[in-house]
Design a protein around this motif. Structure first.
Motif, mmCIF file in Angstrom:
data_model
loop_
_atom_site.group_PDB
_atom_site.id
_atom_site.type_symbol
_atom_site.label_atom_id
_atom_site.label_comp_id
_atom_site.label_asym_id
_atom_site.label_seq_id
_atom_site.Cartn_x
_atom_site.Cartn_y
_atom_site.Cartn_z
ATOM 1 N N LYS A 287 6.696 -21.841 35.404
ATOM 2 C CA LYS A 287 7.452 -22.719 36.294
ATOM 3 C C LYS A 287 7.309 -24.180 35.879
ATOM 4 O O LYS A 287 8.304 -24.909 35.776
ATOM 5 C CB LYS A 287 6.931 -22.535 37.729
ATOM 6 N N GLU A 288 6.092 -24.590 35.614
ATOM 7 C CA GLU A 288 5.839 -25.974 35.181
ATOM 8 C C GLU A 288 6.642 -26.330 33.933
ATOM 9 O O GLU A 288 7.104 -27.454 33.789
ATOM 10 C CB GLU A 288 4.352 -26.148 34.824
ATOM 11 N N GLY A 289 6.781 -25.337 33.039
ATOM 12 C CA GLY A 289 7.420 -25.616 31.750
ATOM 13 C C GLY A 289 8.897 -25.250 31.715
ATOM 14 O O GLY A 289 9.501 -25.261 30.649
ATOM 15 N N HIS A 290 9.481 -24.868 32.874
ATOM 16 C CA HIS A 290 10.897 -24.469 32.946
ATOM 17 C C HIS A 290 11.212 -23.332 31.976
ATOM 18 O O HIS A 290 12.246 -23.338 31.306
ATOM 19 C CB HIS A 290 11.811 -25.673 32.694
ATOM 20 N N VAL A 291 10.290 -22.378 31.882
ATOM 21 C CA VAL A 291 10.539 -21.176 31.080
ATOM 22 C C VAL A 291 10.313 -19.962 31.990
ATOM 23 O O VAL A 291 9.922 -20.120 33.149
ATOM 24 C CB VAL A 291 9.602 -21.105 29.844
ATOM 25 N N THR A 292 10.581 -18.769 31.474
ATOM 26 C CA THR A 292 10.307 -17.566 32.271
ATOM 27 C C THR A 292 9.230 -16.741 31.565
ATOM 28 O O THR A 292 8.931 -16.976 30.391
ATOM 29 C CB THR A 292 11.575 -16.698 32.449
ATOM 30 N N VAL A 293 8.690 -15.776 32.309
ATOM 31 C CA VAL A 293 7.623 -14.976 31.727
ATOM 32 C C VAL A 293 7.800 -13.512 32.115
ATOM 33 O O VAL A 293 8.277 -13.210 33.217
ATOM 34 C CB VAL A 293 6.237 -15.493 32.173
ATOM 35 N N SER A 294 7.470 -12.601 31.186
ATOM 36 C CA SER A 294 7.493 -11.175 31.524
ATOM 37 C C SER A 294 6.219 -10.510 30.997
ATOM 38 O O SER A 294 5.641 -10.949 30.002
ATOM 39 C CB SER A 294 8.730 -10.507 30.924
ATOM 40 N N TRP A 295 5.800 -9.476 31.709
ATOM 41 C CA TRP A 295 4.557 -8.760 31.365
ATOM 42 C C TRP A 295 4.867 -7.320 30.989
ATOM 43 O O TRP A 295 5.759 -6.699 31.565
ATOM 44 C CB TRP A 295 3.605 -8.731 32.574
ATOM 45 N N GLU A 296 4.089 -6.809 30.054
ATOM 46 C CA GLU A 296 4.222 -5.395 29.662
ATOM 47 C C GLU A 296 2.813 -4.823 29.504
ATOM 48 O O GLU A 296 1.989 -5.362 28.763
ATOM 49 C CB GLU A 296 4.978 -5.335 28.326
ATOM 50 N N ARG A 297 2.536 -3.739 30.239
ATOM 51 C CA ARG A 297 1.203 -3.131 30.114
ATOM 52 C C ARG A 297 1.119 -2.318 28.826
ATOM 53 O O ARG A 297 1.953 -1.459 28.569
ATOM 54 C CB ARG A 297 0.926 -2.223 31.315
ATOM 55 N N LEU A 298 0.100 -2.600 28.007
ATOM 56 C CA LEU A 298 -0.079 -1.876 26.747
ATOM 57 C C LEU A 298 -1.004 -0.686 26.931
ATOM 58 O O LEU A 298 -0.794 0.380 26.359
ATOM 59 C CB LEU A 298 -0.657 -2.806 25.676
ATOM 60 N N TRP A 299 -2.039 -0.873 27.729
ATOM 61 C CA TRP A 299 -3.046 0.179 27.893
ATOM 62 C C TRP A 299 -3.932 -0.183 29.070
ATOM 63 O O TRP A 299 -4.116 -1.355 29.388
ATOM 64 C CB TRP A 299 -3.901 0.282 26.628
ATOM 65 N N GLN A 300 -4.475 0.850 29.724
ATOM 66 C CA GLN A 300 -5.345 0.590 30.874
ATOM 67 C C GLN A 300 -6.327 1.731 30.999
ATOM 68 O O GLN A 300 -6.002 2.879 30.729
ATOM 69 C CB GLN A 300 -4.451 0.497 32.128
ATOM 70 N N ILE A 301 -7.554 1.413 31.365
ATOM 71 C CA ILE A 301 -8.512 2.470 31.694
ATOM 72 C C ILE A 301 -9.415 1.956 32.807
ATOM 73 O O ILE A 301 -9.742 0.768 32.852
ATOM 74 C CB ILE A 301 -9.312 2.915 30.446
#
Ligand SMILES: [Zn+2]
Length: 432
Positions: free
Chosen positions: A327-341
């Motif tokens: 938000k501060e940088g006027h960009v967007t962000v997306s997340w993708e889970r690679l692995w979880q345990i």
């Protein structure tokens, strides 16, 4: 007359056998006992010869794990585990220290109880703990615990394009049946694993041995910031949508997150400031040229903690921070889970016995979590009460030919681990 245990246990023999194995299955670049290779088979054959004089039942299970069983009064079994396989150019202790300490303990128990201990004692050499060839670790133990993802594993290929099921066939293992190995855990009452620490915690505390609380839970994600490419000469600083700027702010932030989540009361000890860890391990930019503002920046984040809710909070904090920086940088962000345990906490009573054994051997113990995963995590996951003991690593380094531990510490760990085995046998008897 009560004969002290040390009459039978010979930790110096374990050190000598480790050196023998190093000479047999290593070269100038380190250990070469990669699973499902000839050298691995040769090392396993050597191991069978080492126990030839003991009254053991020996067999390979459906997943290729080798079990050495000393039958006792009770069917209830104490399991001791390790892995003879190594990474290519690996160290001389990772995995095989556990196995050879287990061999020495089998000798001691067999002698002391004249071949008939109060409970059954079983040593297991897990197949392909390291996953060096197919990129998936804990093969044998995850098959045995029932947690191996069959669909994923069926498609695994090594760098020469050979599929895991075909490599297994070469060593007499039918991939589709590997989970039949689960029946080995039927009478398992406790599982013990000794391991080199592979990190610097015990070294920094100047302590030879530690009791392991469990293995870290892991959240592994890719985070991508999306901005806009623009000419580096003509775009004023206040007009940029710089994806790299937002991503870069994550770097100091993860140190703050790790610090905020410490100390975990169950773990925190002198010299151990952080209970959890966060790592940004890679960063790629597009278009990735010197004359353009970054349009897209992808970083990876690896977060680990022993406490499940704290790990969730660490992840939430990172997500919130990424939203804020975007938000501060006027960009967007997306997340993708690679692995979880999930975290795998070990058994409280066995942890206490482990500390007792360590204190009796060298005066002072330390509780610490395990960052790396181990076969013990799979056994714990299958519901068997589990604990691990760590011995100090010099340089805090592993998976490298310079991996090392002082010989006096190796001897201490065999002694302490043997005491733990004896205590665990008593504990199993009391419980049943
Ligand atoms: Zn290992």
């Amino acid at each position: 007359m009560i004969v002290p245990m040390s009459t039978w246990l010979n930790p110096k023999r374990t050190v000598a056998e480790l050196k023998e194995l190093r000479a047999l299955a290593g070269d100038e670049n380190g250990a070469q006992r990669v699973a499902f290779t000839r050298t691995w088979l040769k090392a396993r054959e050597w191991l069978r010869q080492k126990v030839a004089g003991l009254p053991l039942e020996i067999h390979n299970d459906a997943a290729g794990n080798t079990w050495f069983t000393l039958r006792g009064e009770s069917k209830k079994a104490l399991l001791i585990g390790g892995h003879i396989d190594s990474v290519p150019n690996g160290g001389w202790l990772d995995g095989c220290l556990n196995v050879l300490a287990g061999v020495e303990i089998l000798r001691r128990i067999n002698d002391q109880y004249e071949g008939n201990p109060p409970v059954t004692v079983r040593l297991v050499d897990w197949a392909d703990e390291e996953g060096a060839r197919f990129g998936k670790s804990l093969f044998g133990s995850s098959a045995c615990s029932g947690n191996l993802d069959m669909n994923e594993a069926r498609d695994l290929k090594d760098k020469d394009g050979i599929r895991l099921p075909d490599a297994l066939k070469e060593v007499g293992v039918d991939f589709e049946r590997v989970k039949d190995s689960g029946k080995e855990l039927q009478n398992a009452a406790a599982y013990l694993e000794l391991h080199i620490e592979q990190g610097p915690v015990l070294l920094d505390l100047d302590l030879p041995l530690g009791a392991v609380l469990g293995t870290f839970g892991v959240e592994r994600h890719a985070i991508t910031f999306h901005g806009q490419a623009a000419h580096s000469g003509s775009t004023p600083m206040n007009r940029r949508k710089d994806a790299f700027l937002a991503a870069a702010k994550m770097s100091p932030e993860i140190y703050r997150i790790a610090e905020r989540c410490a100390p975990d009361k169950s773990v925190s000890q002198v010299g151990q400031r952080f209970a959890g860890v966060c790592t940004i391990g890679s960063c790629t930019t597009k278009p990735g040229i010197v004359t353009s503002v970054v349009e897209e920046c992808r970083i990876t984040l690896d977060q680990r903690h022993l406490n499940g809710p704290v790990l969730k909070q660490m992840l939430k904090d990172a997500r919130d921070a990424s939203d804020r920086f975007a938000k501060e940088g006027h960009v967007t962000v997306s997340w993708e889970r690679l692995w979880q345990i999930d975290p795998r906490p070990f058994d409280d009573e066995l942890i206490a016995l482990c500390e007792e054994a360590i204190r009796e051997t060298c005066g002072q113990s330390h509780r610490l979590p395990s960052g790396p995963l181990h076969d013990a995590a799979e056994v714990a996951r299958a519901g068997v009460p589990t604990v691990m003991m760590f011995v100090q690593s010099l340089h805090g380094i592993s998976h490298n030919k310079i991996e090392d531990t002082k010989e006096e510490h190796l001897e201490l760990c065999v002694t302490a681990f043997d005491k733990l085995a004896e205590k665990a046998m008593g504990w199993i008897q009391k419980k049943s």
